[in-house]
Motif scaffolding. Structure first.
Motif, mmCIF file in Angstrom:
data_model
loop_
_atom_site.group_PDB
_atom_site.id
_atom_site.type_symbol
_atom_site.label_atom_id
_atom_site.label_comp_id
_atom_site.label_asym_id
_atom_site.label_seq_id
_atom_site.Cartn_x
_atom_site.Cartn_y
_atom_site.Cartn_z
ATOM 1 N N SER A 22 -41.951 -54.066 20.776
ATOM 2 C CA SER A 22 -43.149 -54.713 21.272
ATOM 3 C C SER A 22 -44.317 -53.742 21.165
ATOM 4 N N SER A 23 -45.246 -54.042 20.270
ATOM 5 C CA SER A 23 -46.333 -53.117 19.966
ATOM 6 C C SER A 23 -47.651 -53.859 19.790
ATOM 7 N N ASN A 25 -44.967 -49.894 29.841
ATOM 8 C CA ASN A 25 -44.367 -50.039 28.519
ATOM 9 C C ASN A 25 -42.877 -49.739 28.616
ATOM 10 N N TYR A 26 -42.062 -50.703 28.198
ATOM 11 C CA TYR A 26 -40.610 -50.610 28.397
ATOM 12 C C TYR A 26 -39.888 -50.812 27.069
ATOM 13 N N SER A 27 -39.009 -49.853 26.715
ATOM 14 C CA SER A 27 -38.360 -49.939 25.402
ATOM 15 C C SER A 27 -36.886 -49.585 25.443
ATOM 16 N N CYS A 64 -41.311 -49.352 21.548
ATOM 17 C CA CYS A 64 -42.540 -49.820 22.187
ATOM 18 C C CYS A 64 -43.675 -48.887 21.755
ATOM 19 N N ASN A 119 -44.850 -45.074 30.837
ATOM 20 C CA ASN A 119 -44.182 -45.231 29.545
ATOM 21 C C ASN A 119 -42.703 -44.915 29.700
ATOM 22 N N CYS A 134 -40.575 -44.920 22.982
ATOM 23 C CA CYS A 134 -41.809 -45.429 23.584
ATOM 24 C C CYS A 134 -42.945 -44.456 23.262
ATOM 25 N N ILE A 193 -50.382 -50.695 33.255
ATOM 26 C CA ILE A 193 -49.519 -51.056 32.125
ATOM 27 C C ILE A 193 -48.152 -50.392 32.284
ATOM 28 N N PRO A 205 -46.726 -44.888 22.664
ATOM 29 C CA PRO A 205 -48.016 -45.566 22.552
ATOM 30 C C PRO A 205 -49.104 -44.638 22.016
ATOM 31 N N PRO A 248 -47.448 -49.657 21.500
ATOM 32 C CA PRO A 248 -48.732 -50.349 21.539
ATOM 33 C C PRO A 248 -49.883 -49.413 21.202
ATOM 34 N N ASN A 283 -45.219 -54.786 29.234
ATOM 35 C CA ASN A 283 -44.988 -54.862 27.792
ATOM 36 C C ASN A 283 -43.520 -54.592 27.512
#
Length: 351
Positions: A195-196, A217-219, A224, A247, A254, A215, A256, A226, A188
């Protein structure tokens, strides 16, 4: 008596009286027509059907696409893709770099038997839709997809709901946040943007990666956030960190939300279930009503490992969670770089 050329010509030469403001009237009419045409275009979203063996254009179950990649190639924001039970792979060959790239604003729904006319009638537990990275020889992970699903700058209207995502292997010799080495099931990407997506009712099982096997998650320089709801993470394994979820909020945010999820038998060196980091950034996942069981680390953090640096804002908030029968070789279930200040850093004790 019918028209002839003479009568038509005569009609065109008639002296038709127009209202005094006819030009203004025509301008308003054209503007209204354009407005409603545009409004109709905004709400004329498409629905595409996908079923194993389909040979059509995706317009109905009887004309379903046979390949999920076909539907993703034509879908745009606001469109839905309905997927019937079966197994779908990112590549029909041995292209390990191929992924299912989910377009921004597109929603994927699994769990159909291929006859439904109402999305509410699907049963994603009974009619299993598998997104598989098992491209080559069975039980040989080294020829599997490196990343099955790729989100890039996904909006909150980007949805993945009702799928099993399994058997990807992100084992490339890459440094940093690279889909070849991280995020085997889902990468992601919110770097330099946001990106969420919404990820719901999904099972992640038997995925492998160097980091973030299920998963990533990269910000970096972005955001980010999600939502991951009612998902299961089973037997995912990272060679290094983040057996289920990694994360990464380096230079970004980031955060989530992980709600009503099960983390079962995941493995890593650090952070078998969750690993959080954010060099010069922020990473504060919220974890609610989730279960952590039989996860293993060769070091510590079977539930959460927060990789902290000076000035970083990195911790997790756990509420109403169950932690039982997890096995850290060293350390504890919730750790901050091996420090003893896990609770003081903001990790709330489970109920």
């Amino acid at each position: 008596m019918g028209f002839n050329l003479l009568s038509l010509s005569s009609f065109n030469n008639c002296d038709v009286k127009r209202p005094a403001n006819w030009k203004s009237y025509m301008k308003k009419t054209i503007c209204f027509a354009l407005f409603f045409a545009l409004l109709g275009g905004l709400y004329a979203n498409n629905r595409y059907m996908v079923a194993v063996g389909g040979l059509g254009d995706g317009s109905s179950w009887g004309q379903a696409f046979g390949d999920l990649q076909q539907a993703l190639a034509v879908a745009s924001s606001g469109d839905e893709i309905w997927v019937a039970a079966g197994t779908y792979k990112p590549s029909s060959s041995l292209d390990r770099n191929a992924s299912f790239h989910i377009p921004v604003g597109v929603s994927l729904w699994g769990g159909f038997n291929g006859t439904e006319t109402d999305k509410a009638a699907r049963d994603w537990q009974r009619y299993s839709c598998v997104l598989s990275g098992d491209l080559g020889l069975p039980n040989e992970p080294n020829d599997n997809s490196q990343t099955i699903i790729y989100f890039d700058q996904a909006t909150t209207g980007t949805v993945l709901d009702g799928f099993v995502i399994e058997q990807a292997t992100a084992n490339a010799f890459a440094r940093g946040a690279d889909p070849g080495a991280a995020g085997a099931a889902i990468f992601n990407n919110g770097a330099n943007g946001a990106s969420s997506p919404l990820i719901r009712n999904c099972t992640f099982r038997d995925n492998r990666a160097r980091e973030g096997a299920a998963i990533y998650n990269y910000s970096a320089n972005g955001r980010c956030e999600p939502q991951i709801i009612n998902c299961q993470f089973i037997r995912n394994e990272a060679n290094f960190n983040g057996g289920a979820i990694f994360n990464n909020g380096d230079d970004g945010i980031c955060n989530p939300k992980i709600i009503s999820c099960h983390f079962i038998a995941n493995q890593a060196v650090y952070g078998a279930s969750l690993l959080n980091t954010a060099r010069s950034g922020e990473c504060i996942p919220l974890v609610e009503s989730s279960v952590f069981k039989e996860n293993r680390t060769s070091m510590g953090g079977t539930v959460v490992y927060n990789k902290l640096g000076n000035g970083d804002r990195v911790y997790a908030i756990l509420t109403d969670c169950t932690i039982e029968e997890n096995y850290p070789a060293v350390g504890t279930h919730v750790e901050n770089n091996g420090r003893t200040a896990a609770l003081a850093a903001g990790v709330k004790p489970v109920n």
